[in-house]
Design an enzyme around this catalytic site. Structure first.
Site, PDB file in Angstrom:
ATOM      1  N   GLU A  81       0.805  -1.225   0.000  1.00 40.53           N
ATOM      2  CA  GLU A  81       0.000   0.000   0.000  1.00 40.53           C
ATOM      3  C   GLU A  81       0.841   1.280   0.000  1.00 40.53           C
ATOM      4  OE1 GLU A  81      -2.437  -0.788   3.426  1.00 40.53           O
ATOM      5  OE2 GLU A  81      -3.961  -1.811   2.248  1.00 40.53           O
ATOM      6  N   GLU A 112       7.360 -21.938   7.844  1.00 41.02           N
ATOM      7  CA  GLU A 112       7.704 -21.045   8.949  1.00 41.02           C
ATOM      8  C   GLU A 112       8.696 -21.677   9.917  1.00 41.02           C
ATOM      9  OE1 GLU A 112       4.662 -21.189  12.542  1.00 41.02           O
ATOM     10  OE2 GLU A 112       3.633 -20.588  10.706  1.00 41.02           O
TER      11      GLU A 112
END
Length: 275
Positions: A81, A112
């Protein structure tokens, strides 16, 4: 002090399947109201991180977000953004997620749990001492994130962390640990809820304050935003009109000619000064 995993504590709400829709919504909202207070308590640490990021970015440094699952997705979201909002290149705030872009939509098994992969990815991006690495993990125990921060810090790179458990292993690796203790989730262990909301709030705070400090906002307006749709062109036109006291159509022509509110205003004023 022993490490307490509050993110895994049982919900304060039980028998959820027996509740009405209204009761569920009110319960979720009741928990959500605790998030802003938890974030408020973390402001001194957020401030400490931001004040160290700004001079680094003025020298060409970047921000890297590291996370897995929800935390990784929120880092990628915030990074994505920045270009449209502030007109910055997409290379300045970068979100890395365990398992790569596939993991944005689908779980990637064991990604992960790889302690080395995060640092390897940072090296692929030519990480250097002007950069900042911010690890995001609600639990504060994600190996992918911990390994990246440990290596970054060993190489003299500024490190921050965002987690929802006090005194977590992740906090121990970060130079500036940010801990927002939101308490147990509405659905036990579902850290996409309050923890995710708090992470999003903190990421907004970090990048917005950094971008303002870097001069990407004037007054309270996004004068460098990308003109990627009609709504943004209209908003930009009104900003130019307000700033220069010109008619809408003239302001729109200037805006589209120069590509941003700031450039349009600066060019018009320079032209007026030369006449």
């Amino acid at each position: 002090m022993s490490f307490i995993k509050i993110t895994e504590h049982p919900s304060l709400h039980d028998n959820l399947e027996k509740k009405s829709v209204r009761e569920l919504l009110e319960g979720i909202n009741e928990e959500d109201q605790k998030v802003a207070i938890a974030v408020q308590k973390a402001i001194p640490q957020i401030e400490k991180l931001v004040t160290q990021i700004v001079p680094r970015m003025k020298q060409g440094g970047r921000i890297f977000y590291m996370g897995a699952g929800t935390s990784g997705r929120l880092g990628v979201l915030d990074a994505s953004e920045i270009p449209p909002t502030f007109g910055m290149p997409p290379t300045l705030v970068i979100g890395l997620i365990a398992g790569g872009d596939t993991a944005l939509r689908n779980p990637v098994e064991n990604a992960e749990d790889n302690m080395e992969r995060g640092w390897e990815e940072l090296v692929e991006h030519q990480i250097n001492e002007k950069d900042t690495v911010i690890g995001i993990a609600a639990s504060g125990t994600t190996p992918y994130v911990i390994g990246a921060l440990r290596n970054a810090r060993a190489h003299g790179i500024l490190t921050g962390s965002i987690s929802s458990n006090p005194d977590s292993p992740l906090s121990a690796e970060a130079e500036v640990p940010i801990e927002m203790i939101v308490g147990p989730e509405f659905v036990t262990g579902s850290s996409r809820m309050k923890s995710g909301t708090g992470q999003k709030m903190i990421l907004n705070m970090i990048t917005t304050s950094v971008m303002i400090q870097l001069g990407r906002v004037k007054g309270n307006k996004m004068v460098n935003m990308q003109l990627s749709n009609k709504k943004l062109v209209d908003r930009g036109t009104r900003m130019v009109s307000e700033e220069l006291g010109l008619e809408y159509e003239q302001s729109k022509r200037l805006l589209l000619m120069y590509g941003s509110v700031k450039k349009a205003v600066d060019a018009y004023r320079a032209q007026q000064n030369n006449e």
